[in-house]
Write an enzyme that holds these catalytic residues in place. Structure first.
Site, PDB file in Angstrom:
ATOM      1  N   TYR B  94      10.595  34.058  12.773  1.00 52.89           N
ATOM      2  CA  TYR B  94      10.876  33.224  13.942  1.00 52.89           C
ATOM      3  C   TYR B  94      10.512  33.936  15.216  1.00 52.89           C
ATOM      4  CZ  TYR B  94      13.719  30.079  11.277  1.00 52.89           C
ATOM      5  OH  TYR B  94      14.139  29.177  10.370  1.00 52.89           O
ATOM      6  N   GLU B 160      19.457  26.106  11.329  1.00 56.93           N
ATOM      7  CA  GLU B 160      20.141  27.306  10.852  1.00 56.93           C
ATOM      8  C   GLU B 160      19.277  28.016   9.831  1.00 56.93           C
ATOM      9  OE1 GLU B 160      20.495  26.986   7.448  1.00 56.93           O
ATOM     10  OE2 GLU B 160      19.803  24.911   7.757  1.00 56.93           O
ATOM     11  N   GLY B 301      15.698  23.716   5.767  1.00 59.28           N
ATOM     12  CA  GLY B 301      16.558  24.192   6.836  1.00 59.28           C
ATOM     13  C   GLY B 301      15.709  24.633   8.011  1.00 59.28           C
ATOM     14  N   GLU B 302      16.173  25.640   8.761  1.00 63.72           N
ATOM     15  CA  GLU B 302      15.437  26.170   9.915  1.00 63.72           C
ATOM     16  C   GLU B 302      15.288  25.152  11.028  1.00 63.72           C
ATOM     17  OE1 GLU B 302      11.497  27.540   9.189  1.00 63.72           O
ATOM     18  OE2 GLU B 302      12.025  28.772   7.478  1.00 63.72           O
ATOM     19  N   GLY B 303      15.904  23.997  10.924  1.00 64.64           N
ATOM     20  CA  GLY B 303      15.673  22.965  11.918  1.00 64.64           C
ATOM     21  C   GLY B 303      14.361  22.237  11.715  1.00 64.64           C
TER      22      GLY B 303
END
Lengths: 332, 332
Positions: B94, B160, B301-303
């Protein structure tokens, strides 16, 4: 014979680049994220790769072709909630970039071309006569082929506009996919109960008129409309340029149905942007074995549902090409 | 008392701008397209308008906040297909803009901030002890409040990352939404049959441990994790800044579930980007009465699923503000 050019192009279709598909599948399985986490989007990326013929698929120059035409059946009997004159107004809005798809395209980074293939020049009333003569049909095919030949794009959205055109779409679906005719007829842009009854009757009458005709291309000429023929021809033309296509709603899906009846591989380069609120659309997609990217109850046409899906296709590609593999990441 | 700051912020929530919602509804009904053609997208535009407090909603500066943490239960027993050390690797990706959501965000024109709220500092093993102490809980709440306070955005994606975090998510869902515990437990990033059995046992044990606790915020502290608490707090903080929020998958949805148990209006400023492949997610969304914009079987996930929906929200707004009404068009 009707449209030898379209038939010839449809008979022998180029295949995709299987090595590119394989390369994307392999890469997707090793990316810095849980295996298979993007599921279907990875499949979309592999599909784009196959038709773009590259292991690094990307959507950098998406384009939309929107074909517009008017319908004799809509002029003769009220099958739509809107008068046929609205087709011209909507088309003008495209030309000035004020249409819904123009607003969507700005966000998707796409160009939009709107092509008049029959506004104010309505097709025959399909209840009583063919929609198009052989000559008009071929003329429209050539316009669509030319439009695709002039494109510079890596993903193509096909859309249509034509007040009343869910009526010919339902007629094509009923004639080619069979089953209860009424089940293919929905409210389109929102026709009332009386209009729906008229629409069902018109579709039934039209399908009955052509009973005995089995050639899908003939059925497209008999029951379709200018913009439907253009969409079908553009789909075939895109295949020959190996451009992946995002199909729009019920009208576009009905328009390309004859193609797959002639050549079962005809829509391999097509994905479906959305499933519309028109009940026949879901049935057609099941018939074609195509899963829509979006399912938002839209019922606009104009290519808008397909355009809404363009960022997803772009993300699918970027999700494979821009994310490192575990080896690339830990070996950096 | 645990987290008076969060409770106080959650107790009195600002409402949306009803006049802005009304203005968008009125405009949408008169646009140069068939009435209601964009259906749900018009509703999304009105929803954005209400929280942006303007009759001309727009998504020009979308942002994502991704919170990351580790989980004691995942370190103690194998409930995930991946070792907990992977959380750090994903987080580093990220920071360097190499994550899947970064690839998506580029296409959506969004900024992404990743915030470490507990990597390498695992929560308690929720089978045997609370996930977080009161102090840690409050510390994380303040970090999330601060992160939202520093944002300059018109739409917020919450996501998340945390290996093993579908286990605490399932535990929260089971404790608060009830029913068969096993039905809330899925394969997460793809755990095998043995892992799934261990995961079910872990969730059952955890839920049994806290039997008798009914305060939803306490349950979040007992069963949640750092990143889940941060997501919940950020959701409340966004509400106080009147920022519309796009929620991501199962973990995010479980994390905000306690909020709506305390204040039924707590998620009015939230829409749901997608329904994930995790079976509990669909159940939770039904429970919350939230319809997901996308349904693509993603389970990352991870948005990422929420980010994939951002262009649709942007299009919904542009589809209302940039298209003329019939009056504007014909009177031009």
């Amino acid at each position: 014979m009707l449209s030898p050019h379209l038939r010839e192009r449809l008979a022998v279709l180029p295949d995709n680049d299987a090595a590119a598909v394989e390369a994307v599948h392999d890469r997707a399985a090793n990316l810095l994220r849980p295996s298979g986490a993007l599921a279907w989007l990875d499949e979309i990326a592999a599909w784009v790769a196959g038709w773009q013929r590259t292991a690094t698929p990307a959507v950098d120059r998406p384009a939309a072709l929107i074909f517009a035409g008017d319908h004799g059946v809509a002029a003769a009997t009220k099958v739509s909630a809107y008068p046929t004159g609205i087709t011209q107004a909507l088309f003008d809005a495209y030309l000035e970039g004020r249409s819904t798809i123009a607003a969507f395209a700005k966000i998707a980074g796409a160009s939009v071309s709107a092509i008049d293939v029959g506004i104010g020049r309505p097709t025959g009333d399909i209840r009583h006569e063919p929609a198009l003569t052989d000559e008009r049909f071929d003329e429209i095919v050539e316009i669509a082929f030319q439009a695709v030949a002039e494109l510079d794009c890596d993903l193509l959205v096909l859309g249509e506009i034509g007040i009343g055109n869910t009526t010919p779409s339902a007629a094509i679906a009923a004639a080619l996919a069979g089953g209860e005719t009424a089940a293919w007829v929905g409210r389109g842009t929102g026709v009332d109960d009386d209009g729906l009854a008229r629409k069902r009757a018109a579709v039934q009458e039209s399908v009955r008129r052509i009973a005995g005709i089995i050639d899908p291309i003939e059925i497209l000429r008999e029951l379709g409309g200018s913009e439907l023929v253009a969409v079908a021809a553009a789909t075939v033309a895109a295949r020959h340029r190996s451009i992946p296509v995002v199909l729009d709603g019920y009208v576009v899906t009905s328009a390309v149905l004859p193609l797959v009846m002639v050549n079962p591989a005809a829509l391999d380069h097509c994905t479906v942007g959305h499933c519309s609120a028109e009940p026949g659309h879901r049935k057609l997609l099941e018939r074609l074995g195509k899963r829509p990217l979006l399912d938002l109850d839209m019922r606009l046409g104009e290519g808008s549902g397909a355009m809404a899906a363009v960022p997803l296709v772009a993300m699918a590609c970027a999700g494979v090409t821009e994310v490192p593999t575990y080896d690339e990441w830990f070996g950096r």
